[in-house]
Motif scaffolding. Structure first.
Motif, mmCIF file in Angstrom:
data_model
loop_
_atom_site.group_PDB
_atom_site.id
_atom_site.type_symbol
_atom_site.label_atom_id
_atom_site.label_comp_id
_atom_site.label_asym_id
_atom_site.label_seq_id
_atom_site.Cartn_x
_atom_site.Cartn_y
_atom_site.Cartn_z
ATOM 1 N N GLU A 182 78.514 68.683 -9.502
ATOM 2 C CA GLU A 182 79.293 69.389 -8.392
ATOM 3 C C GLU A 182 80.763 68.609 -8.091
ATOM 4 O OE1 GLU A 182 76.677 70.313 -5.215
ATOM 5 O OE2 GLU A 182 78.364 70.413 -3.728
ATOM 6 N N GLY A 232 68.452 96.304 11.947
ATOM 7 C CA GLY A 232 69.600 96.100 11.821
ATOM 8 C C GLY A 232 70.239 96.312 10.280
ATOM 9 N N VAL A 233 71.288 95.799 9.795
ATOM 10 C CA VAL A 233 71.635 96.104 8.602
ATOM 11 C C VAL A 233 70.867 94.927 7.748
ATOM 12 C CG1 VAL A 233 73.764 95.813 7.091
ATOM 13 C CG2 VAL A 233 73.933 96.701 9.395
ATOM 14 N N PRO A 283 70.210 92.327 5.319
ATOM 15 C CA PRO A 283 70.946 91.284 4.572
ATOM 16 C C PRO A 283 71.453 91.666 3.302
ATOM 17 C CG PRO A 283 68.855 90.305 5.545
ATOM 18 C CD PRO A 283 68.720 91.798 5.655
ATOM 19 N N GLY A 284 70.612 92.003 2.095
ATOM 20 C CA GLY A 284 71.174 92.347 1.141
ATOM 21 C C GLY A 284 72.293 93.533 1.079
ATOM 22 N N ALA A 320 74.214 94.030 3.513
ATOM 23 C CA ALA A 320 75.419 93.198 4.375
ATOM 24 C C ALA A 320 76.170 92.469 3.212
ATOM 25 C CB ALA A 320 74.852 92.346 5.359
ATOM 26 N N VAL A 321 75.331 91.862 2.348
ATOM 27 C CA VAL A 321 76.050 91.149 1.385
ATOM 28 C C VAL A 321 76.758 92.080 0.087
ATOM 29 C CG1 VAL A 321 75.452 89.620 -0.721
ATOM 30 C CG2 VAL A 321 74.371 88.969 1.283
ATOM 31 N N ASN A 326 80.216 93.082 1.765
ATOM 32 C CA ASN A 326 80.923 92.142 1.688
ATOM 33 C C ASN A 326 81.537 91.911 0.232
ATOM 34 O OD1 ASN A 326 81.045 91.440 4.268
ATOM 35 N ND2 ASN A 326 79.508 89.710 4.006
ATOM 36 N N ASN A 343 83.904 94.739 -0.670
ATOM 37 C CA ASN A 343 85.444 94.672 -0.186
ATOM 38 C C ASN A 343 86.248 93.389 -0.600
ATOM 39 O OD1 ASN A 343 85.169 96.860 1.888
ATOM 40 N ND2 ASN A 343 83.725 95.792 3.111
ATOM 41 N N VAL A 392 86.172 101.377 0.443
ATOM 42 C CA VAL A 392 86.131 100.663 1.797
ATOM 43 C C VAL A 392 84.792 100.942 1.808
ATOM 44 C CG1 VAL A 392 86.660 101.275 4.140
ATOM 45 C CG2 VAL A 392 88.357 101.949 2.616
ATOM 46 N N ALA A 393 84.041 99.634 2.166
ATOM 47 C CA ALA A 393 82.780 99.390 2.378
ATOM 48 C C ALA A 393 82.374 99.074 3.704
ATOM 49 C CB ALA A 393 82.135 98.452 1.374
ATOM 50 N N THR A 394 81.767 99.986 4.489
ATOM 51 C CA THR A 394 81.559 99.365 6.001
ATOM 52 C C THR A 394 80.124 99.818 6.580
ATOM 53 O OG1 THR A 394 82.483 101.656 6.567
ATOM 54 C CG2 THR A 394 83.983 99.794 6.606
ATOM 55 N N ILE A 443 70.807 93.981 -2.681
ATOM 56 C CA ILE A 443 72.155 94.282 -3.390
ATOM 57 C C ILE A 443 72.190 95.130 -4.492
ATOM 58 C CG2 ILE A 443 73.762 92.665 -4.353
ATOM 59 C CD1 ILE A 443 72.623 90.201 -3.045
ATOM 60 N N LEU A 501 65.055 94.282 16.091
ATOM 61 C CA LEU A 501 65.757 93.158 15.485
ATOM 62 C C LEU A 501 65.279 91.781 15.453
ATOM 63 C CD1 LEU A 501 69.382 93.773 17.033
ATOM 64 C CD2 LEU A 501 68.753 94.622 14.802
ATOM 65 N N TYR A 539 69.676 82.238 3.933
ATOM 66 C CA TYR A 539 70.377 83.279 3.190
ATOM 67 C C TYR A 539 71.633 83.624 3.863
ATOM 68 C CZ TYR A 539 70.515 87.913 1.019
ATOM 69 O OH TYR A 539 70.997 88.953 -0.001
ATOM 70 N N LEU A 553 76.946 85.398 6.165
ATOM 71 C CA LEU A 553 76.500 86.619 6.959
ATOM 72 C C LEU A 553 76.469 86.086 8.462
ATOM 73 C CD1 LEU A 553 73.631 88.351 4.976
ATOM 74 C CD2 LEU A 553 76.176 88.893 5.112
ATOM 75 N N GLN A 589 81.829 95.110 11.530
ATOM 76 C CA GLN A 589 81.841 96.418 11.285
ATOM 77 C C GLN A 589 82.501 96.892 10.078
ATOM 78 O OE1 GLN A 589 80.832 98.235 15.636
ATOM 79 N NE2 GLN A 589 82.947 98.192 14.871
ATOM 80 N N ARG A 590 83.820 96.114 9.836
ATOM 81 C CA ARG A 590 84.459 96.499 8.646
ATOM 82 C C ARG A 590 83.750 95.740 7.675
ATOM 83 N NH1 ARG A 590 86.060 97.505 4.608
ATOM 84 N NH2 ARG A 590 88.202 97.882 3.894
ATOM 85 N N ARG A 591 83.059 94.869 7.692
ATOM 86 C CA ARG A 591 82.225 93.898 6.548
ATOM 87 C C ARG A 591 83.370 93.366 5.482
ATOM 88 N NH1 ARG A 591 77.652 91.872 7.669
ATOM 89 N NH2 ARG A 591 76.215 93.321 8.858
#
Lengths: 227, 315
Positions: free
Chosen positions: A40, A147-148, A150-151, A153-154, A157, A160, A167-169, A219, B51, B64, B70, B104-106
């Motif tokens: 590292e 919720g969304v 985590p996988g 959401a990653v 992200n 994008n 456009v990923a939202t 993901i 949630l 994570y 996140l 929201q736009r991520r």
């Protein structure tokens, strides 16, 4: 005053190996695991990864996941690294001196071969419509049901950050625009999502819905849907 | 933001504001669950049971979030600086709202760097909200601060105006100075284009409309930047669940209001990082608050490149 302090005469041996299943079925996600044995903080120079054009990849912490059409592929990683670090001490006159200390260097050269087994394309196969380029991927959900993931959401992200025109939202069922209406950009997708049921990922090419994936959590499910 | 990798300096924990920041006890005492939820109005929501994350799974989820950027803090791209004003509750609110907008736009922005404009800001959908556009209605007398319920009520009712300074030119018809305080490279204020006049508030309108507005119908711009669904965390467990899901939490406590944007395990307890409205990252050692809220959803635009609708001609 800066000087180079030689701490190691020999380069550190490299132990990392590319690990990939030798044979893979068509349409499966192929894990390509490789963590180069580089300290590292080291500076890395060189080619890095060489991946055949037909292989689509998505970076994960310990390498890649990949998808590819049937065929045999070679993936390579080549790099040189040098590890230098500033080191500060006080000399006999009380003066603060910083030198650059050499902690080692090395070369990494790894390759691996894998196969994707399946039917080879023929001239009679349907040709993909070039106008069906994915332009939008939206995760539709109702927060009272969760919720969304985590996988997901990653993955959004990551899509994008690739800046490839998609456009990923995310869109919660109660979202509106400033006029208390469904925002134009989500109208088509939301209709598809409501028909399918929440939560789901809707993939669009312009105003055309290409794919709807019910309740994705990983993901790889999102990445596979947009490829 | 990888909070696990950030070295923890005990001098950054439980730090009082450098001056009177605008959440005095005489205003804080009115902040409680019922008054804050009433202030949310139509945006008030119960904490969604879906949630919930068991305490036993929280460290794994936090790891994570650290690994994959996140946390709410990753969806923020600027610090603000309120000094020497009493605008703290509005600065905390803008951070919670901006984190929601960008989530929201991520597009993960990676967190702010003091004195720096991030390259990604102009390549995202980031919109910077004017803290002053909320505060001057909450306290038309300018000095003395505002409480959590006041700023939440205003934001949920009519939304924010955008800051004069933006990461890119969106062609907004109505913008407002970000702060009557210092501001900075990413916030209009004394150190960026100011000093700006106090816009005031009189009979349900800004007393003085900025000269650069195209017309007086500023509510047509503000309505595009409005919280739609807000939650009051009833206890420290719900508080942690919201953070782990990537929501920011605005809190008022100990004379100051701040936006909590993540969690860090220090080996024996959770501590809570926040972007202080004095250009710095600090930590709370507990989930203590007198007033708190999280914005789960905000308005979303028809087009991310035109966040307030059609851009001005020539913009």
């Amino acid at each position: 005053m800066k000087a180079l302090l030689l701490l190691f005469a020999l380069a550190t041996p490299t132990l990392g190996q590319i690990i990939v299943p030798e044979e893979n079925a068509e349409h499966t996600i192929i894990p390509i695991k490789f963590v180069p044995n580089i300290p590292e903080g080291a500076t890395i120079r060189g080619t890095g990864w060489t991946i055949p054009l037909k292989v689509s990849t998505y970076k994960v912490a310990d390498g890649f996941v990949a998808v590819a059409p049937p065929g045999e592929y070679t993936v390579k990683y080549e790099a040189r690294w040098i590890h230098l670090e500033p080191f500060t001490f006080i000399d006999g006159n009380g003066k603060e001196i910083t030198i650059t200390q050499y902690l080692g260097d090395g070369e990494v050269k790894e390759e691996a071969i894998f196969k994707v087994v399946g039917r080879q394309p023929t001239p009679d196969d349907p040709v993909p419509d070039p106008n069906e380029k994915v332009s939008r991927a939206t995760y539709f959900y109702e927060k009272d049901e969760g919720g969304v993931p985590p996988g997901v959401a990653v993955a959004l992200n990551e899509i994008n950050s690739e800046n490839n025109g998609i456009v990923a939202t995310e869109f919660e069922d109660d979202n509106t625009d400033g006029d208390n209406e469904v925002p134009d950009q989500y109208r088509v997708g939301l209709e598809a999502a409501r028909q399918n049921g929440f939560p789901c990922l809707v993939v669009q090419a312009g105003n055309k819905v290409i794919k709807v994936v019910s309740a994705p959590t990983k993901i790889s499910q999102v990445m596979e849907a947009i490829r | 933001m990888n909070f696990d990798k950030l070295p923890l300096d005990s001098r950054l924990i439980d730090v009082p504001p450098p001056e009177e920041s605008g959440y005095p006890d005489e205003l804080a005492k009115y902040d409680d669950e019922s008054s804050i939820r009433e202030a949310f109005g139509a945006a008030d929501r119960d904490f969604p049971d879906a949630l919930d994350i068991p305490e036993s799974e929280m460290r794994e989820r936090a790891a994570y979030n650290d690994e994959h950027d996140l946390w709410a803090g990753s969806y923020i791209d600027r610090y603000t600086n309120q000094s020497p004003t009493h605008e703290c509750t509005s600065h905390a609110l803008r951070c919670v709202a901006e984190a929601c907008w960008n989530r929201q736009r991520r597009i993960s922005l990676g967190g702010p760097e003091k004195g720096k404009r991030l390259e990604i800001s102009a390549n995202s959908a980031s919109v910077w909200f004017s803290c002053l556009s909320i505060y001057c209605e909450a306290n038309p007398r300018e000095w003395g601060g505002a409480n959590v319920q006041q700023v939440c009520r205003i934001a949920c009712d009519r939304g924010f105006l955008p800051d004069i300074v933006q990461p890119k030119d969106y062609g907004f018809k109505h913008t407002m100075a970000g702060t009557r305080g210092k501001g900075g490279i990413n916030q209009s204020g004394d150190n960026n284009g100011g000093p700006y006049p106090w816009p005031g508030w009189y009979r349900d309108d800004f007393r003085d409309h900025p000269d650069h507005w195209e017309d007086d119908d500023w509510r047509e711009t503000a309505k595009h930047f409005k919280p739609l669904e807000c939650v009051y965390p009833r206890d420290s467990h719900q508080y942690r669940c919201l953070l782990l899901h990537g929501y920011a939490i605005g809190i008022g406590r100990s004379g100051h209001s701040v936006p909590i944007i993540g969690m860090k395990w220090d080996g024996r307890r959770w501590i809570y990082p926040y972007y202080d409205s004095y250009d710095r990252l600090l930590y709370d050692s507990s989930a203590y608050y007198s007033g708190a809220y999280s914005i789960l959803t905000m308005t979303q635009p028809d087009d991310w490149d035109k966040p307030a609708g059609q851009a001005s001609p020539g913009a």
